[in-house]
Design a protein around this motif. Sequence first.
Motif, PDB file in Angstrom:
ATOM      1  N   ASP A   4      31.007 -98.498   2.884  1.00  0.00           N
ATOM      2  CA  ASP A   4      31.591 -99.803   3.128  1.00  0.00           C
ATOM      3  C   ASP A   4      30.498-100.857   3.320  1.00  0.00           C
ATOM      4  OD1 ASP A   4      32.639-101.707   5.639  1.00  0.00           O
ATOM      5  OD2 ASP A   4      34.048-101.449   3.971  1.00  0.00           O
ATOM      6  N   LYS A   5      30.642-101.998   2.645  1.00  0.00           N
ATOM      7  CA  LYS A   5      29.602-103.027   2.675  1.00  0.00           C
ATOM      8  C   LYS A   5      29.375-103.564   4.074  1.00  0.00           C
ATOM      9  CE  LYS A   5      30.202-104.676  -2.078  1.00  0.00           C
ATOM     10  NZ  LYS A   5      30.579-105.832  -2.930  1.00  0.00           N
ATOM     11  N   ASN A   6      30.440-103.823   4.803  1.00  0.00           N
ATOM     12  CA  ASN A   6      30.282-104.350   6.150  1.00  0.00           C
ATOM     13  C   ASN A   6      29.606-103.357   7.079  1.00  0.00           C
ATOM     14  OD1 ASN A   6      31.442-106.834   5.541  1.00  0.00           O
ATOM     15  ND2 ASN A   6      33.515-106.071   5.927  1.00  0.00           N
ATOM     16  N   SER A   7      29.968-102.079   6.902  1.00  0.00           N
ATOM     17  CA  SER A   7      29.326-101.045   7.724  1.00  0.00           C
ATOM     18  C   SER A   7      27.839-100.955   7.409  1.00  0.00           C
ATOM     19  CB  SER A   7      29.995 -99.690   7.475  1.00  0.00           C
ATOM     20  OG  SER A   7      31.352 -99.722   7.871  1.00  0.00           O
ATOM     21  N   MET A   8      27.517-101.042   6.115  1.00  0.00           N
ATOM     22  CA  MET A   8      26.106-101.014   5.716  1.00  0.00           C
ATOM     23  C   MET A   8      25.363-102.203   6.314  1.00  0.00           C
ATOM     24  SD  MET A   8      24.985 -98.492   3.723  1.00  0.00           S
ATOM     25  CE  MET A   8      23.790 -99.086   2.517  1.00  0.00           C
ATOM     26  N   ARG A   9      25.993-103.370   6.291  1.00  0.00           N
ATOM     27  CA  ARG A   9      25.346-104.558   6.838  1.00  0.00           C
ATOM     28  C   ARG A   9      25.100-104.394   8.337  1.00  0.00           C
ATOM     29  NH1 ARG A   9      29.122-108.088   6.360  1.00  0.00           N
ATOM     30  NH2 ARG A   9      29.608-108.356   8.567  1.00  0.00           N
ATOM     31  N   LEU A  10      26.080-103.865   9.052  1.00  0.00           N
ATOM     32  CA  LEU A  10      25.909-103.649  10.485  1.00  0.00           C
ATOM     33  C   LEU A  10      24.806-102.642  10.766  1.00  0.00           C
ATOM     34  CD1 LEU A  10      29.638-103.625  11.657  1.00  0.00           C
ATOM     35  CD2 LEU A  10      27.927-105.411  12.079  1.00  0.00           C
TER      36      LEU A  10
END
Length: 622
Positions: A4-10
């Motif tokens: 997940d992109k948001n998880s990767m960003r976090l």
Amino acid sequence: MCEDKNSMRLEMENLLKRRFFYDQSFSIYGGVNGLYDYGPVGCAIKINIINLWRRHFILEEQMLEIDCSMLTPEIVLKASGHVDRFTDLMIKDTETGECFRADHLIEGYFEKLLETKDIDDEKKTEIKQLLPQIGNMNVEDIQQLIEKYNIKSPNTNNKLSEPIAFNLMFSTSIGPISQTKDYLRPETAQGMFVNFKRLLNFNQGQLPFAAAQIGNSFRNEISPRSGLLRVREFTMAEIEHFIDPIDKTHSKFDTVADLEIQLYSASNQINGETAQLIRLYDAVHSKLINNETLGYFIGRIYLYLIRIGIDKNRIRFRQHMDNEMAHYACDCWDAECKISSGWIECVGCADRSCYDLTQHTKFSGQRLVAERQLSVPKRVQITERKINSTIIGQIFRKDTSIVVKYLENLSENQAHSLHEKLEQENEKCTINEKEFIITRSMFKLETKEKIVQVEEFTPSVIEPTFGIGRLLYVTLEHNFKIRPEDNQRKYFTLPPLIAPYKCAVLPLSVNAEFKPFVKQISDLLTQANISHKIDTSSSNIGKRYARCDELGIPFAIAIDFDTLQQPYSIALRELESLKQVRVKIDEIVSVLQDLATEKVTWNEIFALYPIFTEQQTKRLEN
């Protein structure tokens, strides 16, 4: 591994904070929104991005670099338009007083609305068409949207105030008794415009030429957000390329003409179409891009973004639409990069016409012009000022120089106006809060005919503008990865040119026999200006490799028991592939220099040197 992109960003942002790439300024006091401090790693990457920018643009294009004051008198920013027009629309929560930037609040509201199932297809289409236009709406348009969609304060659901214009500049005063308002500069460009005459003289009066400046700018953002993407103090790198407005060709356009770049034209945006892959030659010659020089810089910007590690498949150039194009601009394209939260502008590239020099000529009274050679001489009427300093001296004595300078610095319109008034009667002028009576015997204009070989003109400007902090963030996000076999192993695949350290030096253990080799190799690398990080801690080498990977260090030198034997050698490891080769110590400097400057690739080195597969090291690493 998180997909997940948001998880990767976090995951990435947690790593950036933990390893102090950067963090909020004054955090021990609770921090200040929109202000960030760069730690050792972030600072090194930022400097390397700037150094590569300097090499890619200033050195390769032979630009004239200057460094100007960040404190700016109000008159300069009045001339540039910043005092009157450098604003964003602000709205407030009517109950709590919390402030929001209007376009961002509405964009966020619409984006969430599109994710729900509460609206029909017709309304979705309407919102999608509105989204690209919100950033350029006026007060009335914004208010209509708030009322039509019943938009409320996002945190409290309270009513919102009507939008008002908020000037983004930080005001200050220069000196203890300053009578004028001054500012921290909102951009670096004005220093290059006000120094145009000096720069033109330095370039022997020849056009085209480009000035460049790298430095900090300040914008009092209403509601800073998204880390480095919207801040109040930031580093800019700007270019002002001065050209003859009747000749906007570029001698090096052929070097970029065949580049195929994603262009998101104004018509694409209006029609709801996606960006198109277009060859720069075709874009310029079809007039999609206004001229060759603008097209050339778009190509050079694209190549630079790739060099610092930005994914070329996530780059597009978006053309400004009519409702957002400055009235004086011929054309403008923003280099946008796609990140987890969407497309973000990182570079602007505009043809600003002759607006800036014209404005500073008007406000300063200084003629900011260049000359072009005429193919055929022509007869012209010229007006000359006749200032009789002898008579001025007899009457005003010690104030002579003040009056003469005042008359010399009158603009053309002011000089003509004074001449006409003196035809009728003497004129009272206030200079430095003191009154002087100017007579016709002191000042007049004379018109005569003259044959000229050259003519004056005001140059146009092509202006590429880079946000260094945004470029750094995008580069980090595009290069952040997690090992598929172990989701705790995070790393950055930064290009060696911008990596914070070019290599790590890691003894296999704290064995005393390794210490002389650590010092020897470190000294060799230091003498060769190769940045490196030494880790002699007691952790096993696998953990120390992992720590280096988190910093984006592309290569690591392992000093092991084979190093102790002649011919002395080390194991050289590459970050992404985890492959290792055996290199003699007396060759390691030349190998790393070639890798760090990207003269050779890792695959070329891997093919050239013996593969190292020592099982103990491999077991410890894993």
